[in-house]
Design a protein around this motif. Sequence first.
Motif, PDB file in Angstrom:
ATOM      1  N   ALA A   1      -3.769  16.994   6.236  1.00  0.00           N
ATOM      2  CA  ALA A   1      -3.806  15.636   6.787  1.00  0.00           C
ATOM      3  C   ALA A   1      -4.181  15.647   8.260  1.00  0.00           C
ATOM      4  CB  ALA A   1      -2.450  14.956   6.601  1.00  0.00           C
ATOM      5  N   ASP A   2      -3.965  16.776   8.930  1.00  0.00           N
ATOM      6  CA  ASP A   2      -4.225  16.847  10.364  1.00  0.00           C
ATOM      7  C   ASP A   2      -5.709  16.794  10.694  1.00  0.00           C
ATOM      8  OD1 ASP A   2      -3.021  17.059  12.986  1.00  0.00           O
ATOM      9  OD2 ASP A   2      -3.974  19.039  13.128  1.00  0.00           O
ATOM     10  N   PHE A   3      -6.583  17.047   9.696  1.00  0.00           N
ATOM     11  CA  PHE A   3      -8.024  16.976   9.969  1.00  0.00           C
ATOM     12  C   PHE A   3      -8.746  16.146   8.909  1.00  0.00           C
ATOM     13  CE2 PHE A   3      -7.038  20.999   7.838  1.00  0.00           C
ATOM     14  CZ  PHE A   3      -7.882  21.005   6.735  1.00  0.00           C
ATOM     15  N   THR A   4      -8.014  15.143   8.367  1.00  0.00           N
ATOM     16  CA  THR A   4      -8.576  14.343   7.268  1.00  0.00           C
ATOM     17  C   THR A   4      -8.517  12.850   7.557  1.00  0.00           C
ATOM     18  OG1 THR A   4      -7.893  16.018   5.661  1.00  0.00           O
ATOM     19  CG2 THR A   4      -8.393  13.836   4.798  1.00  0.00           C
ATOM     20  N   VAL A   5      -9.574  12.163   7.168  1.00  0.00           N
ATOM     21  CA  VAL A   5      -9.613  10.700   7.110  1.00  0.00           C
ATOM     22  C   VAL A   5      -9.720  10.349   5.629  1.00  0.00           C
ATOM     23  CG1 VAL A   5     -10.908   8.620   7.697  1.00  0.00           C
ATOM     24  CG2 VAL A   5     -10.756  10.515   9.341  1.00  0.00           C
ATOM     25  N   THR A   6      -8.724   9.646   5.100  1.00  0.00           N
ATOM     26  CA  THR A   6      -8.690   9.316   3.676  1.00  0.00           C
ATOM     27  C   THR A   6      -9.080   7.856   3.470  1.00  0.00           C
ATOM     28  OG1 THR A   6      -6.911  10.922   3.317  1.00  0.00           O
ATOM     29  CG2 THR A   6      -7.291   9.287   1.585  1.00  0.00           C
ATOM     30  N   CYS A   7     -10.088   7.645   2.626  1.00  0.00           N
ATOM     31  CA  CYS A   7     -10.590   6.292   2.353  1.00  0.00           C
ATOM     32  C   CYS A   7     -10.162   5.852   0.957  1.00  0.00           C
ATOM     33  CB  CYS A   7     -12.104   6.260   2.459  1.00  0.00           C
ATOM     34  SG  CYS A   7     -12.755   6.795   4.059  1.00  0.00           S
ATOM     35  N   THR A   8      -9.444   4.741   0.879  1.00  0.00           N
ATOM     36  CA  THR A   8      -8.999   4.198  -0.400  1.00  0.00           C
ATOM     37  C   THR A   8      -9.285   2.694  -0.422  1.00  0.00           C
ATOM     38  OG1 THR A   8      -6.745   3.606   0.307  1.00  0.00           O
ATOM     39  CG2 THR A   8      -7.110   5.880  -0.417  1.00  0.00           C
ATOM     40  N   ALA A   9      -9.156   2.108  -1.613  1.00  0.00           N
ATOM     41  CA  ALA A   9      -9.388   0.668  -1.741  1.00  0.00           C
ATOM     42  C   ALA A   9      -8.909   0.190  -3.101  1.00  0.00           C
ATOM     43  CB  ALA A   9     -10.871   0.344  -1.568  1.00  0.00           C
ATOM     44  N   VAL A  10      -8.705  -1.112  -3.220  1.00  0.00           N
ATOM     45  CA  VAL A  10      -8.391  -1.708  -4.521  1.00  0.00           C
ATOM     46  C   VAL A  10      -9.660  -2.062  -5.291  1.00  0.00           C
ATOM     47  CG1 VAL A  10      -6.166  -2.688  -3.824  1.00  0.00           C
ATOM     48  CG2 VAL A  10      -8.258  -4.008  -3.454  1.00  0.00           C
TER      49      VAL A  10
ATOM     50  N   ASN B   1      -8.618   0.553   2.666  1.00  0.00           N
ATOM     51  CA  ASN B   1      -7.531   1.059   3.489  1.00  0.00           C
ATOM     52  C   ASN B   1      -7.828   2.499   3.894  1.00  0.00           C
ATOM     53  OD1 ASN B   1      -5.777  -1.301   3.208  1.00  0.00           O
ATOM     54  ND2 ASN B   1      -5.646  -0.690   1.066  1.00  0.00           N
ATOM     55  N   ILE B   2      -7.899   2.735   5.187  1.00  0.00           N
ATOM     56  CA  ILE B   2      -8.230   4.040   5.737  1.00  0.00           C
ATOM     57  C   ILE B   2      -6.967   4.628   6.346  1.00  0.00           C
ATOM     58  CG2 ILE B   2      -9.818   5.303   7.199  1.00  0.00           C
ATOM     59  CD1 ILE B   2     -11.073   3.446   4.960  1.00  0.00           C
ATOM     60  N   LEU B   3      -6.620   5.835   5.921  1.00  0.00           N
ATOM     61  CA  LEU B   3      -5.355   6.447   6.299  1.00  0.00           C
ATOM     62  C   LEU B   3      -5.595   7.715   7.107  1.00  0.00           C
ATOM     63  CD1 LEU B   3      -3.867   5.825   2.789  1.00  0.00           C
ATOM     64  CD2 LEU B   3      -3.037   4.747   4.891  1.00  0.00           C
TER      65      LEU B   3
ATOM     66  N   VAL C   1       0.839  -1.203   0.000  1.00  0.00           N
ATOM     67  CA  VAL C   1       0.000   0.000   0.000  1.00  0.00           C
ATOM     68  C   VAL C   1       0.870   1.248   0.000  1.00  0.00           C
ATOM     69  CG1 VAL C   1      -1.753   1.314   1.257  1.00  0.00           C
ATOM     70  CG2 VAL C   1      -1.892  -1.191   1.165  1.00  0.00           C
ATOM     71  N   ASN C   2       1.877   1.269   0.857  1.00  0.00           N
ATOM     72  CA  ASN C   2       2.759   2.439   0.955  1.00  0.00           C
ATOM     73  C   ASN C   2       3.441   2.744  -0.373  1.00  0.00           C
ATOM     74  OD1 ASN C   2       2.074   2.502   3.634  1.00  0.00           O
ATOM     75  ND2 ASN C   2       4.072   1.824   4.402  1.00  0.00           N
ATOM     76  N   SER C   3       4.005   1.723  -0.997  1.00  0.00           N
ATOM     77  CA  SER C   3       4.743   1.942  -2.240  1.00  0.00           C
ATOM     78  C   SER C   3       3.820   2.392  -3.356  1.00  0.00           C
ATOM     79  CB  SER C   3       5.498   0.671  -2.644  1.00  0.00           C
ATOM     80  OG  SER C   3       4.600  -0.403  -2.908  1.00  0.00           O
TER      81      SER C   3
ATOM     82  N   LYS D   1       3.971   7.930   7.807  1.00  0.00           N
ATOM     83  CA  LYS D   1       3.628   8.432   9.136  1.00  0.00           C
ATOM     84  C   LYS D   1       2.127   8.376   9.405  1.00  0.00           C
ATOM     85  CE  LYS D   1       7.652  11.460   9.485  1.00  0.00           C
ATOM     86  NZ  LYS D   1       8.152  12.850   9.704  1.00  0.00           N
ATOM     87  N   HIS D   2       1.372   7.842   8.451  1.00  0.00           N
ATOM     88  CA  HIS D   2      -0.065   7.693   8.642  1.00  0.00           C
ATOM     89  C   HIS D   2      -0.366   6.345   9.279  1.00  0.00           C
ATOM     90  CE1 HIS D   2      -0.220  11.057   5.903  1.00  0.00           C
ATOM     91  NE2 HIS D   2      -1.532  11.104   5.963  1.00  0.00           N
ATOM     92  N   LYS D   3      -1.398   6.299  10.061  1.00  0.00           N
ATOM     93  CA  LYS D   3      -1.883   5.025  10.577  1.00  0.00           C
ATOM     94  C   LYS D   3      -2.827   4.432   9.529  1.00  0.00           C
ATOM     95  CE  LYS D   3      -1.377   5.994  15.485  1.00  0.00           C
ATOM     96  NZ  LYS D   3      -0.610   7.261  15.311  1.00  0.00           N
ATOM     97  N   LEU D   4      -2.656   3.144   9.246  1.00  0.00           N
ATOM     98  CA  LEU D   4      -3.456   2.457   8.244  1.00  0.00           C
ATOM     99  C   LEU D   4      -4.412   1.500   8.950  1.00  0.00           C
ATOM    100  CD1 LEU D   4      -2.209   0.875   4.923  1.00  0.00           C
ATOM    101  CD2 LEU D   4      -3.777  -0.360   6.405  1.00  0.00           C
ATOM    102  N   PHE D   5      -5.701   1.671   8.642  1.00  0.00           N
ATOM    103  CA  PHE D   5      -6.729   0.792   9.179  1.00  0.00           C
ATOM    104  C   PHE D   5      -7.405   0.071   8.022  1.00  0.00           C
ATOM    105  CE2 PHE D   5      -6.341   4.435  12.010  1.00  0.00           C
ATOM    106  CZ  PHE D   5      -6.146   3.828  13.238  1.00  0.00           C
ATOM    107  N   THR D   6      -7.608  -1.214   8.168  1.00  0.00           N
ATOM    108  CA  THR D   6      -8.323  -1.976   7.147  1.00  0.00           C
ATOM    109  C   THR D   6      -9.765  -2.182   7.616  1.00  0.00           C
ATOM    110  OG1 THR D   6      -7.543  -4.050   8.130  1.00  0.00           O
ATOM    111  CG2 THR D   6      -6.283  -3.148   6.275  1.00  0.00           C
ATOM    112  N   VAL D   7     -10.683  -1.881   6.716  1.00  0.00           N
ATOM    113  CA  VAL D   7     -12.112  -1.968   7.017  1.00  0.00           C
ATOM    114  C   VAL D   7     -12.792  -2.674   5.848  1.00  0.00           C
ATOM    115  CG1 VAL D   7     -14.214  -0.628   7.425  1.00  0.00           C
ATOM    116  CG2 VAL D   7     -12.050   0.134   8.412  1.00  0.00           C
ATOM    117  N   ASN D   8     -13.878  -3.358   6.120  1.00  0.00           N
ATOM    118  CA  ASN D   8     -14.565  -4.141   5.085  1.00  0.00           C
ATOM    119  C   ASN D   8     -15.421  -3.264   4.180  1.00  0.00           C
ATOM    120  OD1 ASN D   8     -14.957  -6.524   7.685  1.00  0.00           O
ATOM    121  ND2 ASN D   8     -13.411  -6.583   6.090  1.00  0.00           N
ATOM    122  N   GLY D   9     -14.771  -2.315   3.500  1.00  0.00           N
ATOM    123  CA  GLY D   9     -15.449  -1.467   2.541  1.00  0.00           C
ATOM    124  C   GLY D   9     -15.454  -0.010   2.956  1.00  0.00           C
TER     125      GLY D   9
END
Length: 407
Positions: free
Chosen positions: A238-247, A260-262, A87-89, A101-109
Amino acid sequence: MAFITGTADSSPNKTMYDFTSSINRARTGSIKIDMAPEPVKGSGLVPLTIADQEFAVAPEISDAVCKTAAHGIYGYTYADSEYRSAVNSWMLRRHNWNISKHKLFTVNGVVTALGIAVRALTTEGDGIVIQPPVYPPFAGTVRKNNRILIENPLILRSNTYEIDFDDLDSKTRPQNVKMLILCSPHNPVGRVWTKQELLRLGEICKRNNIIVLADEIHNDLIHNGAEHTVFASLGDFADFTVTCTAVSKTFNLAGLACSNILISNDTIADRFKAAAERENTSCVPYFARAATIAAYTKAEQWLDELNGVIESNFNLLYSFLRTELPMLNAIRAEGTYLAWIDMRSLGLSDSALEELMLKNYLALDEGYIFGTGGSGFERWNLALPQNELKAALERLKAAVLSLQSKQ
């Protein structure tokens, strides 16, 4: 920070992967196919509705999933170092965004993640801003969690959509307004917001203490020379953002249910983590782990070719409407594989328009479900073989001609 993932001269004729074969998905439990409305259901025709693709996934991904299946034990899995490295690369290479430096959380969608974020970062009665016409679960998530829905409608001008910044500023000033759900790239209108637009939006949110929940699930599906900028990569946003991404959208893996939630802000991350753990949604589905790693490390060329195919399909749509159905207008898209077609000139109610389309074997996503500004529009899913798109356009032509013959 941005990366161009589509080019104007892309063509499906130059692909090494197969984007022309039609695959029969009937009786596979497909929501799009097996739950299609009548008379499309069972007709063998492809609905142009739910945003998954009619293309086989990249063979590199299929091979990885088959190898994983052969292991024989399908146990609980998590986002290990190999997963996180992939994911990082990808984010660094494709989006020039360093998430180390972001925390990565995996969520089911991503939709699940939206609900978690709303519950974790706002309270009942708080206001949440959306920008319609927009993906229906945005409004649904706000309402179902007893938050107040606040609309900042997009402005349609010169065949493209713009953000009403003055309206956004005024609607995010009240103290009870806590969040903006940003769709970037935007579904369904196809805008890829420019860096300047995102900077202006971010400054408004920063000034008014608004958390931005950025749905960037379509971030790899860019064409027409546009550039996607990750909102959280700008300044201190980034200090006030939740970024939602996925494959899921990028590589046609929605059924594997993994996003992947960053988050970089520790307080926001801790609150999101606590909410996700309460709802037991942090596990990576067994096959999703292998698919994500393969997608981000081995399937980049497949994606580049897909973007060319999608752009070619958009060009076919534009050309067909211009020559055969000039009374209809497709909004010029910069991203996603979803076309937004203005059919208001037909003078039909939403229900009559839907009836006309279905009568001609066209299952589409009706514009009104996207909220304010959507009535009279139809969303078309263009992630399908071009021969299927041509056939659908001919059915559209037949529908319009049949209507005109009765007027």
